[in-house]
Design a protein around this motif. Structure first.
Motif, PDB file in Angstrom:
ATOM      1  N   PHE A   1      -7.500  -5.920 -17.366  1.00 55.90           N
ATOM      2  CA  PHE A   1      -6.865  -4.737 -16.791  1.00 55.90           C
ATOM      3  C   PHE A   1      -7.221  -4.611 -15.315  1.00 55.90           C
ATOM      4  O   PHE A   1      -8.014  -3.745 -14.929  1.00 55.90           O
TER       5      PHE A   1
ATOM      6  N   LEU B   1      -6.945  -1.080 -13.512  1.00 59.92           N
ATOM      7  CA  LEU B   1      -7.663   0.048 -14.080  1.00 59.92           C
ATOM      8  C   LEU B   1      -8.869   0.414 -13.215  1.00 59.92           C
ATOM      9  O   LEU B   1      -9.496  -0.462 -12.617  1.00 59.92           O
TER      10      LEU B   1
ATOM     11  N   THR C   1     -14.002   4.001 -16.436  1.00 58.61           N
ATOM     12  CA  THR C   1     -14.125   3.610 -17.844  1.00 58.61           C
ATOM     13  C   THR C   1     -15.571   3.691 -18.316  1.00 58.61           C
ATOM     14  O   THR C   1     -15.816   3.754 -19.516  1.00 58.61           O
TER      15      THR C   1
ATOM     16  N   THR D   1     -12.061   5.053 -22.794  1.00 63.81           N
ATOM     17  CA  THR D   1     -10.743   4.607 -22.349  1.00 63.81           C
ATOM     18  C   THR D   1     -10.219   3.594 -23.361  1.00 63.81           C
ATOM     19  O   THR D   1     -10.933   2.681 -23.769  1.00 63.81           O
TER      20      THR D   1
ATOM     21  N   VAL E   1      -6.640   1.183 -24.158  1.00 62.89           N
ATOM     22  CA  VAL E   1      -5.383   0.679 -23.616  1.00 62.89           C
ATOM     23  C   VAL E   1      -4.623   0.012 -24.752  1.00 62.89           C
ATOM     24  O   VAL E   1      -5.173  -0.828 -25.466  1.00 62.89           O
ATOM     25  N   ASP E   2      -3.354   0.410 -24.924  1.00 65.38           N
ATOM     26  CA  ASP E   2      -2.573  -0.237 -25.979  1.00 65.38           C
ATOM     27  C   ASP E   2      -1.927  -1.509 -25.439  1.00 65.38           C
ATOM     28  O   ASP E   2      -1.975  -1.793 -24.242  1.00 65.38           O
TER      29      ASP E   2
ATOM     30  N   GLY F   1       0.328  -1.355 -22.476  1.00 60.10           N
ATOM     31  CA  GLY F   1      -0.236  -0.944 -21.195  1.00 60.10           C
ATOM     32  C   GLY F   1      -0.493   0.544 -21.053  1.00 60.10           C
ATOM     33  O   GLY F   1      -0.999   0.991 -20.034  1.00 60.10           O
ATOM     34  N   GLN F   2      -0.162   1.342 -22.080  1.00 67.96           N
ATOM     35  CA  GLN F   2      -0.429   2.780 -22.043  1.00 67.96           C
ATOM     36  C   GLN F   2      -1.945   2.998 -22.066  1.00 67.96           C
ATOM     37  O   GLN F   2      -2.637   2.415 -22.891  1.00 67.96           O
ATOM     38  N   VAL F   3      -2.455   3.844 -21.162  1.00 71.35           N
ATOM     39  CA  VAL F   3      -3.888   4.122 -21.070  1.00 71.35           C
ATOM     40  C   VAL F   3      -4.158   5.510 -21.640  1.00 71.35           C
ATOM     41  O   VAL F   3      -3.487   6.476 -21.290  1.00 71.35           O
TER      42      VAL F   3
END
Length: 180
Positions: A57, A60, A65, A70, A72-73, A76-78
């Motif tokens: 990432f 990011l 973090t 944190t 992350v899927d 890319g969704q955080v």
């Protein structure tokens, strides 16, 4: 419900990466708990701020973090803080129903409270007031949660006895102390 941008709302989640603080004993405990849970969505647990996390990432804020959970899927969704806790529970077979309840407005307030409590627990685990384990020699060989730790304010935790405030040296005559 947790707000999700429209462009990611229709993308199925096939994996989550949970960034966890490897220098934090409570975080390590939770990481170990997560890997033992049956998962509906695979969890990849990566140390926050590590070279692997930076490679996975690059955009990011890796300093952040280390301060807040944190996730992350794979699209890319955080997710941060309470939303990160909820989505992690959502990935677990035994806790998906709880995650759905926590994703409501009232449930999210509860999840935020849990995230704040976890952050306090985490800070206490990272604080320099936690010295090396003490106790009988057999306790020295047990993992983090199985030993006694002395805190700077005088409280002692032992898994067999719980939290105690030992008398002596602090004005606590006969084991009774004034409240602070």
């Amino acid at each position: 419900m947790i707000p999700v941008p429209a462009e990611t709302a229709r993308v199925p989640v096939r994996g989550l990466t949970v960034l966890w603080d490897a220098a934090c004993p409570p975080c390590a405990f939770l990481r170990d708990w997560l890997v033992r849970q049956p998962q509906l969505v695979p969890l990849d647990l990566v140390p926050a701020g590590s070279e692997q996390a930076r490679r996975l990432f690059p955009g990011l804020d890796h300093g952040a973090t280390l301060d807040e959970i944190t996730v992350v899927d794979d699209a890319g969704q955080v997710y941060r803080d309470a939303a990160a806790w909820v989505v992690t529970l959502w990935a677990l077979r035994r806790h998906r129903a709880l995650a759905h309840r926590l994703s409501t407005p009232s449930g999210l307030r509860l999840a935020r409270g849990a995230a704040l409590a976890a952050a306090r627990w985490r800070e206490r685990g990272r604080a320099p007031a936690w010295p090396a384990p003490s106790g009988p020699p057999q306790a020295q060989d047990r993992p983090w949660g199985g030993q006694g730790y002395r805190r700077a304010d005088g409280w002692v935790y032992d898994p067999a006895a719980g939290w105690t405030y030992p008398p002596g040296g602090d004005g606590c005559a006969g084991g009774t102390c004034a409240t602070r």
